[in-house]
Write a protein that holds these residues in place. Sequence first.
Motif, mmCIF file in Angstrom:
data_model
loop_
_atom_site.group_PDB
_atom_site.id
_atom_site.type_symbol
_atom_site.label_atom_id
_atom_site.label_comp_id
_atom_site.label_asym_id
_atom_site.label_seq_id
_atom_site.Cartn_x
_atom_site.Cartn_y
_atom_site.Cartn_z
ATOM 1 N N ILE A 77 -8.170 33.758 -28.604
ATOM 2 C CA ILE A 77 -6.774 34.173 -27.959
ATOM 3 C C ILE A 77 -6.780 33.493 -26.582
ATOM 4 C CG2 ILE A 77 -6.638 36.393 -29.083
ATOM 5 C CD1 ILE A 77 -8.147 37.766 -26.809
ATOM 6 N N LYS A 80 -6.211 33.967 -20.593
ATOM 7 C CA LYS A 80 -4.960 34.998 -20.363
ATOM 8 C C LYS A 80 -4.713 35.215 -18.943
ATOM 9 C CE LYS A 80 -4.498 35.972 -24.666
ATOM 10 N NZ LYS A 80 -3.339 35.696 -25.319
ATOM 11 N N PRO A 109 -6.771 43.258 -24.278
ATOM 12 C CA PRO A 109 -5.731 42.481 -25.507
ATOM 13 C C PRO A 109 -4.844 43.369 -25.866
ATOM 14 C CG PRO A 109 -8.162 42.613 -25.820
ATOM 15 C CD PRO A 109 -8.066 43.387 -24.522
ATOM 16 N N ASP A 113 -3.272 40.281 -29.985
ATOM 17 C CA ASP A 113 -4.475 39.430 -29.729
ATOM 18 C C ASP A 113 -5.542 40.250 -30.968
ATOM 19 O OD1 ASP A 113 -3.808 38.242 -27.458
ATOM 20 O OD2 ASP A 113 -4.096 39.757 -26.061
#
Length: 150
Positions: A77, A80, A109, A113
């Motif tokens: 993922i 972020k 998440p 995700d």
Amino acid sequence: MNYFEQELRRLFGNDTNITDKRFVGRAFFGKLTDNLRVRIEFVTLVIADHYEAVKATVINRNDGPVDALTLRFADLIGKKMVSNPNFRDGITPYIWKYGDKIEWYVYKPTKADYDKISGALNDYFNVFREPTQELEQSGQSERGLTMQDM
């Protein structure tokens, strides 16, 4: 229910490709085929109590482990962006344990995700599942081969 079980349920609780599901402590167990089972758990890699990856082990019910794969959240993922000023360049997600507290550190998440994580694991599991008749037929038509040609 502990935090790891809660997160594993988010990943695989509604997954119809895995049957006979069991959530035990920090691990999830399920059935891939008649002879193959899977064990999934969050794992640390470098820093104690920083669970930055998920490990999947495919197990033959008679002969034991067949294969194992560790997938890092950073690879699945990515980094972020968060509003926390301490992480201006973003953060790679991980679950951390601090004292009695266990939670995602800074970034939690999203459903997308979780879908990426479970999708990647299911892609891995598909290597070990029995091919379906639909897949066999599509493979034959793509190659122009029949079973007699093989």
